[in-house]
Write an enzyme that holds these catalytic residues in place. Structure first.
Site, short mmCIF file in Angstrom:
data_model
loop_
_atom_site.label_atom_id
_atom_site.label_comp_id
_atom_site.label_asym_id
_atom_site.label_seq_id
_atom_site.Cartn_x
_atom_site.Cartn_y
_atom_site.Cartn_z
CB CYS A 237 20.10 -72.99 -34.00
SG CYS A 237 19.77 -71.22 -34.00
CG ASP B 146 26.71 -44.54 -38.51
OD1 ASP B 146 25.78 -43.78 -38.22
OD2 ASP B 146 26.76 -45.14 -39.60
ZN LIG Z 1 18.38 -71.07 -35.86
#
Ligand SMILES: [Zn+2]
Ligand SMILES: [Zn+2]
Lengths: 416, 557
Positions: free
Chosen positions: A308, A91
């Site tokens: 996941c 930034d």
């Molecule tokens: Zn995970």
């Protein structure tokens, strides 16, 4: 930069693009984790890369204070300094100057602030900001803009927008004269507060300079304004920005915000939220954030999310263990940080696939059912997605409430 | 919880072989190999000694995520103090199940790691309420009874369990009467753990399946220490014999002997105290090593350890917790024949920003850059301003992976294999969409090349900006340096004239490296300053809570 849109959603404004920078290809839309001071909380760059991250962010304000430009120059830039071999974005430093220092004064020349080390008055000019970002060596650099809080009203908002345009010109001039244009890609930042007319003026001015900027950021949002206003400004900007430039919404990190922004045509976003919330024990999941500090997780031997692929879940780290160590052991923070960065990457990766496969509206609907089905859909998100042709309530058999206000979703502490 | 040998397959068997007793003395330095055979087809876990064990806090290795502790091959023995799990009953690791529940719960590899379970954190010397006849105090809310301990052990199935012992953590010095009681209780609690399990009729399993280490108790009283050991060797009669049958003596069920140096040092300091010599606050154990502990020389400990070991069989493993320096480790190898040491001091060095940099036997790494000191430091206080522009790898004594490959002539410096000195690119990238492969044009099968090492200047920056990654990198590096150190010890001992060469090398080491560990003191000061400057923003209460429960290893999150 080579930027190419490779797929578009048939309904919404969402798109998939390929962005090639000096440190490789990043597929968009993507979420960028924030390594404020050249590290993502507790992880090594190799660990971050293994999660499928190809673009992350350093903060110029912090990097300029520590380690400082001299060290970065000696190290051969921030990539080498921190051992990150993929793409990097910085930034301009302006946002932190305003948010972290009460004494910052904006003049036409630049931002005048008291040095945190010596107290000396110090000036950050647009040219200086670009020069610092060149030393850091990021693949994408941002113009210095005149930042005002999104809650500011009155003439200051217009003044800041106009100055941001003038500062953009100075940044472009300095950047082009430096001869480093091929390695660092300068993005403009659209300002104008919550005022549609000011935003329009800013968009017109900045789009005029399209040939001299590599991409556009949408700034001045996500600062406490109402969500209903947020999405309308975001849509206005994303609609008007040129097709052949990446669009970056700054400071956006909640899952629902990200998907709405993608649907409105945004390609990139960053936020400290997923890594910060991890340290406080909150794991992000497709059924909503999970507060691991709650006693209900104390005996739960299941991982955060069995689907996941992150190192934490795929290794079967149990919620019970995380509950035992979170906020006590740095290793607990690392485990949840790895998971949360992966969650953000999955959210965006699945959006890319859905856009390519022509199923993005379905993806939006199934995300919102799983995430908000129990507590109700935020009304602003329903309206935002209707504006691009997706009705979240379509085809939902069960009753789902639509909740007015800024609706988020949190598991609050039960004191454990 | 009942003993459930029938529902679980057999336990693993630990054996220990002294491959080369380098001396005839029962206390001379020795080389050994511990071998843990699990009750399945997997190969035995084999670990050479002298070696070290990695300590954990709340069950996890401080600062290391699972991928990092897998990558760190130096991590072999792991000690899990159980007391923090007593906060909530039943303790959650007991719910895990399976054949290696602790490995599973904490993520240790059954092929790589030998996991030891102890009730208390051996480094924790904080004052506690007195233990009872049937109850041991711990720093968590509850203590534990011997029968509860037994049930937790059978549920958790550690590779090794350390028997409960009655070590007083009330304010020393302790009376003679207290010592006698300590011996009686420790003996009876060991006997409780040695109660045979019930077996099926046709089973030829071992009724004593646990691998048990026992604390050498008796405090600073030589006679008491001898009596305890003799008690272990006594042939038991009547009810006592019945309790542990078919074993005849308690020692028959014991696999190793443990010395916790913290309580020993605290007692020795108290004795000096009572002789009216002022000493620092002995109960401040939150810094390592404490000034008080430093004031107790290794030589004061050695007779106590020998008194315990004198009558005991020499072929069992000897473990020392909380040695304070490599110098002390060397002396305890040389003079007591200790086999395993915990890495506490080296791990804590990572907390306070010290990158270890030493080797055994010593090597010439050029001029000492700390000219104001006569001896070399054991490492670098990376907080120090001199490192702000220092782009060297962490240790002078070692190469990094990347530059070792570019070497034409063989270098006498070994490579530090840690993830800080020899990082490797990830072996895979999680793919989040069908087009992600465009980001990774290079072949996944291409051999992975070492990346450049992380530099001192970067670590210096991370420490001053309070980034946790500094501690992760240092923890891995320090464990690897300690591993190389002990590997050097083994190499010297394997010499045909091992004991003599070792003795010479120990002298040289002591001559070369600063034993006062000034660099640790400096680092601790810098650490405190950075913490203090930073602590303003955070609730002091939160911070204290974290520090308390993690025994000072807390690094602010
Ligand atoms: Zn995970
Ligand atoms: Zn190393």
């Amino acid at each position: 930069m080579q930027f190419e849109v490779i797929a578009k959603c048939h309904t919404t404004r969402a798109r998939v693009s390929r962005m090639k920078l000096s440190h490789g290809v990043t597929m968009l839309p993507t979420f960028m984790p924030v390594a404020t001071q050249a590290a993502i909380k507790g992880l090594t760059p190799q660990q971050v890369e293994s999660l499928g991250v190809t673009l992350m962010l350093n903060n110029t304000y912090h990097m300029n204070l520590r380690p400082g430009i001299k060290v970065l120059d000696d190290a051969g830039g921030a990539h080498r300094f921190q051992g990150w071999t993929r793409n990097l974005l910085t930034d301009s430093g302006g946002f932190q100057l305003v948010s972290l220092s009460k004494f910052t004064k904006i003049t036409e020349e630049g931002a005048l602030f008291a040095s945190p080390f010596t107290g000396e008055p110090t000036m950050l000019t647009p040219e200086e900001s670009i020069s610092i970002q060149h030393s850091i060596g990021a693949d994408i650099i941002m113009q210095l803009d005149d930042v005002v809080s999104s809650l500011t009203t009155g003439p200051r908002v217009g003044e800041a927008m106009e100055r941001s345009v003038r500062w953009l010109d100075r940044c472009i001039d300095y950047h082009e004269r430096s001869g480093k244009k091929d390695r660092h890609n300068l993005f403009a930042i659209v300002q104008g507060g919550l005022d549609h007319d000011l935003r329009d003026i800013c968009l017109d001015e900045m789009i005029k300079r399209k040939d001299r900027v590599a991409g556009y950021a949408i700034g001045g949002l996500s600062g406490g304004e109402e969500k209903d206003t947020f999405w309308r400004i975001m849509k206005q900007c994303a609609d008007k920005l040129p097709e052949d430039r990446p669009r970056y919404s700054m400071g956006i990190g909640f899952a629902e915000d990200l998907l709405v922004c993608v649907a409105l045509g945004v390609d990139m976003a960053d936020c400290v939220f997923p890594t910060r919330t991890a340290r406080f024990g909150v794991a992000l999941t497709f059924s909503g954030p999970l507060n691991l500090k709650l006693a209900k997780h104390a005996k739960d031997l299941a991982p955060i999310d069995t689907q996941c692929p992150c190192p934490t879940c795929s290794d079967g780290v149990s919620r019970a263990l995380l509950h035992h160590i979170i906020t006590q052991e740095t290793a607990g923070a690392h485990a949840v940080t790895q998971h949360n960065i992966t969650f953000q990457a999955r959210l965006m990766g699945q959006a890319r696939d859905a856009i390519i496969n022509g199923t993005f509206p379905d993806y939006l609907r199934s995300f919102f059912v799983a995430y908000f089905g129990d507590v109700g859909y935020p009304e602003w998100a329903v309206n935002a997605l209707r504006s691009v042709g997706v009705d979240l309530l379509d085809g939902i058999s069960k009753d789902v409430n639509v909740v007015p206000g800024d609706g988020g979703k949190w598991e609050y502490s039960d004191r454990s | 919880m009942a003993d459930v040998s029938t529902t679980h397959p057999g336990f693993s068997t630990l054996s220990f072989h002294l491959s080369c007793p380098a001396s005839a003395s029962p206390f001379g330095p020795r080389l050994g190999r511990a071998s843990l055979k699990r009750n399945n087809d997997s190969p035995a876990v084999e670990i050479d000694t002298p070696g070290f064990l990695t300590t954990t806090s709340r069950g996890v290795i401080p600062h290391l995520s699972r991928d990092h502790h897998r990558f760190t091959e130096a991590i072999r023995w792991v000690l899990i103090p159980f007391e923090t799990f007593l906060e909530r009953l039943p303790p959650v690791p007991t719910l895990q199940g399976g054949s290696t529940p602790l490995h599973k719960f904490f993520g240790y590899s059954p092929l790589q790691n030998i996991v030891i379970m102890s009730a208390r954190d051996p480094f924790d010397g904080r004052e506690l309420p007195p233990n009872g006849n049937d109850h041991i105090s711990s720093y968590s809310m509850r203590g534990v009874t011997p029968s509860a301990w037994r049930s937790y052990v059978f549920a958790c199935r550690p590779d090794i369990v350390i028997a409960l012992s009655d070590t007083p953590f009330t304010k020393p010095p302790h009376s003679q009467k207290r010592l006698t009681k300590s011996l009686e209780r420790s003996t009876s609690w060991l006997s409780n753990l040695l109660r045979p399990i019930e077996l099926d009729d046709d089973s030829n399993s071992n009724p004593h399946p646990l691998n048990i280490f026992v604390h050498m108790v008796g405090g600073t009283d030589l006679a008491a220490r001898r009596i305890f050991s003799e008690g272990l060797l006594e042939t038991l009669r009547d009810n006592e014999a019945e309790a542990i049958k078919p074993l005849k003596r308690l020692d028959d069920g014991v696999t190793g002997y443990v010395f916790d140096l913290v309580p020993l040092r605290l007692s020795l300091v108290a004795e000096i105290d009572s002789a009216n010599i002022s000493s620092p606050d002995i109960l401040d154990t939150t810094t390592v090593p404490t000034a008080a502990q430093m004031s107790v020389d290794t030589s004061a400990l050695i007779p106590l350890m020998k008194a315990s070991l004198n009558s005991l069989p020499t072929q069992k493993i000897r473990l020392v917790n909380s040695a304070i320096s490599p110098h002390e480790i060397l002396r305890l190898v040389r003079d007591v024949g200790i086999d395993v040491f915990d890495a506490h001091w080296a791990q804590r060095a990572a907390d306070i920003g010290v990158a270890l940099d030493f080797r055994f036997p010593i090597v010439d790494t050029g001029p000492n850059n700390q000219t104001h000191r006569t001896k070399k430091d054991l490492g670098h206080n990376l907080y120090d301003q001199v490192y702000a522009h220092d782009f060297k790898r962490l240790a002078d004594c070692f190469m990094d992976g990347a530059s070792s490959l570019g070497q034409d002539s063989p270098c006498n410096r070994p490579v530090c294999p840690c993830a800080a000195c020899s990082p490797l690119p990830p072996c895979q990238h999680i793919s989040h969409s069908s087009i992600d492969s465009e980001s990774y044009p290079e072949s996944v099968h291409a051999p992975r090349q070492f990346l450049p090492p992380f530099r001192r200047a970067y670590l210096h920056h991370l420490l001053h900006t309070h980034e946790m990654s500094s501690h992760s990198l240092l923890a891995m590096h320090n464990l690897s340096v300690l591993d190389a150190f002990l590997s050097g010890v083994r190499t010297v001992l394997a010499h045909p004239n091992g004991t003599a060469v070792f003795t010479t090398e120990v002298d040289k080491f002591v001559e070369e490296y600063d034993e006062e560990m000034k660099v640790f003191e400096d680092a601790r000061k810098s650490w405190t300053e950075v913490e203090r400057a930073r602590g303003k923003g955070r609730l002091a209460r939160e911070k204290d809570k974290q520090a308390e429960s993690t025994l000072g290893t807390a690094v602010e999150l």
